[in-house]
Design a protein around this motif. Structure first.
Motif, short mmCIF file in Angstrom:
data_model
loop_
_atom_site.label_atom_id
_atom_site.label_comp_id
_atom_site.label_asym_id
_atom_site.label_seq_id
_atom_site.Cartn_x
_atom_site.Cartn_y
_atom_site.Cartn_z
N LYS A 99 35.81 41.54 32.82
CA LYS A 99 36.04 42.95 33.30
C LYS A 99 36.64 42.92 34.77
CE LYS A 99 32.53 45.52 30.77
NZ LYS A 99 31.55 46.63 31.04
N THR A 100 36.34 41.79 35.29
CA THR A 100 37.03 41.66 36.89
C THR A 100 37.97 40.71 37.16
OG1 THR A 100 35.10 40.15 37.43
CG2 THR A 100 34.55 42.42 37.70
N ASN A 101 38.20 39.78 36.38
CA ASN A 101 39.02 38.75 36.38
C ASN A 101 39.98 38.37 35.00
OD1 ASN A 101 40.80 36.57 37.48
ND2 ASN A 101 39.13 35.10 37.13
N THR A 105 44.03 42.79 35.81
CA THR A 105 43.55 42.48 37.40
C THR A 105 44.50 41.70 38.03
OG1 THR A 105 41.92 40.89 36.75
CG2 THR A 105 41.16 43.30 37.14
N GLU A 108 47.87 43.73 38.44
CA GLU A 108 47.40 44.61 39.71
C GLU A 108 47.35 44.04 41.04
OE1 GLU A 108 44.01 46.51 38.29
OE2 GLU A 108 45.04 48.12 37.41
N SER A 109 47.15 42.58 41.10
CA SER A 109 46.84 41.96 42.32
C SER A 109 48.25 41.72 43.05
CB SER A 109 46.39 40.49 42.00
OG SER A 109 47.49 39.64 41.40
N LYS A 135 50.86 48.25 31.63
CA LYS A 135 50.55 48.24 33.01
C LYS A 135 51.61 47.50 33.87
CE LYS A 135 47.23 48.67 34.72
NZ LYS A 135 46.51 49.58 35.65
#
Length: 249
Positions: A99-101, A105, A108-109, A135
């Protein structure tokens, strides 16, 4: 449009065309991609995720981006293929794996300039491939859904063309035949330049000419061109253009 996949089908790929006219394929492609809105950036990262049927071809294409200095990111299966081509690809987890990496993401970074995604087209919003391509639209990142386009973009980035070294062509006054260019090539202490006199011939775009002629495989080959021009205070003056089209200082 919400939850719509931006992967184009055959019937839509010919919609909204642009025209690039030039003396070489690379310059014409460069103009076409610029006209289509590409920024042609040569830094940061490229994220790659392709379907199994494309994995046999993606290695050579990804190698072009890798050799240009891009950091390559890829999903696990694609990364394993790229490593066989000597590409140190960073493996990225899929959306459902973390969920975080994960792939979203990463996009979005701000580390990614281009995304190559040829996963199957679909209308199911929950698919990773659809979410990734959506995205890229939100982040204004070019998303290449065809290997042919990804390869063409790599070739353009590899060339020395820029917006300042492409020739502006008026399609209403295009030449019907090629012009003969008079030149002399000279070398000394390891440097070689192509000299052209402007006393008896007009050179309208020396920046584009420098890129084209300096190519050692498909041009004359050299470190650039030097124009010998009329001068008001001397017999002549010279202007030097490097092989990337920039003017020498």
């Amino acid at each position: 449009l919400i939850n719509v996949d931006n992967h184009l089908g055959p019937e839509m790929k010919s919609t909204g065309e642009v025209l690039g006219v030039a003396g070489t394929l690379e310059e014409a492609l460069y103009k076409g991609l610029i006209g289509a809105g590409y920024k042609m950036r040569k830094r940061d990262g490229v994220f790659i995720t392709v379907r199994n049927s494309d994995k046999a071809e993606i290695g050579e294409i990804a190698k072009k981006y890798y050799d240009l200095g891009f950091r390559i990111y890829a999903t696990e299966g694609t990364a394993d293929v790229l490593k066989k081509y000597g590409i140190d690809a960073v493996s990225v987890k899929k959306i459902h794996e973390s969920k975080t990496n994960n792939t979203l993401t990463l996009i979005e970074s701000g580390k990614i300039q281009y995304v190559i995604s040829t996963s199957a087209k679909g209308r199911i919003p929950s698919r990773d491939s659809v979410k990734i391509r959506r995205k890229t639209v939100e982040r204004n990142i070019p998303c290449l859904t065809s290997l042919d386009t990804a390869n063409a973009l790599a070739d353009c980035l590899k060339s020395h063309y820029s917006q300042h070294s492409t020739e502006l062509i008026d399609i209403n006054h295009m030449r019907e035949e090629k012009l003969m260019l008079k030149f002399t090539k000279m070398q000394g202490i390891g440097n070689d330049y192509i000299y052209c006199s402007t006393f008896d011939q007009e050179i309208s775009n020396p920046e584009a000419l420098a890129v084209r002629l300096s190519d050692r495989h498909f041009g004359i080959g050299g470190d650039g061109i030097i124009l010998v021009c009329p001068s008001k205070v001397a017999d002549a003056k010279m202007k030097m253009y490097n092989l990337d089209g920039s003017e020498g200082k």
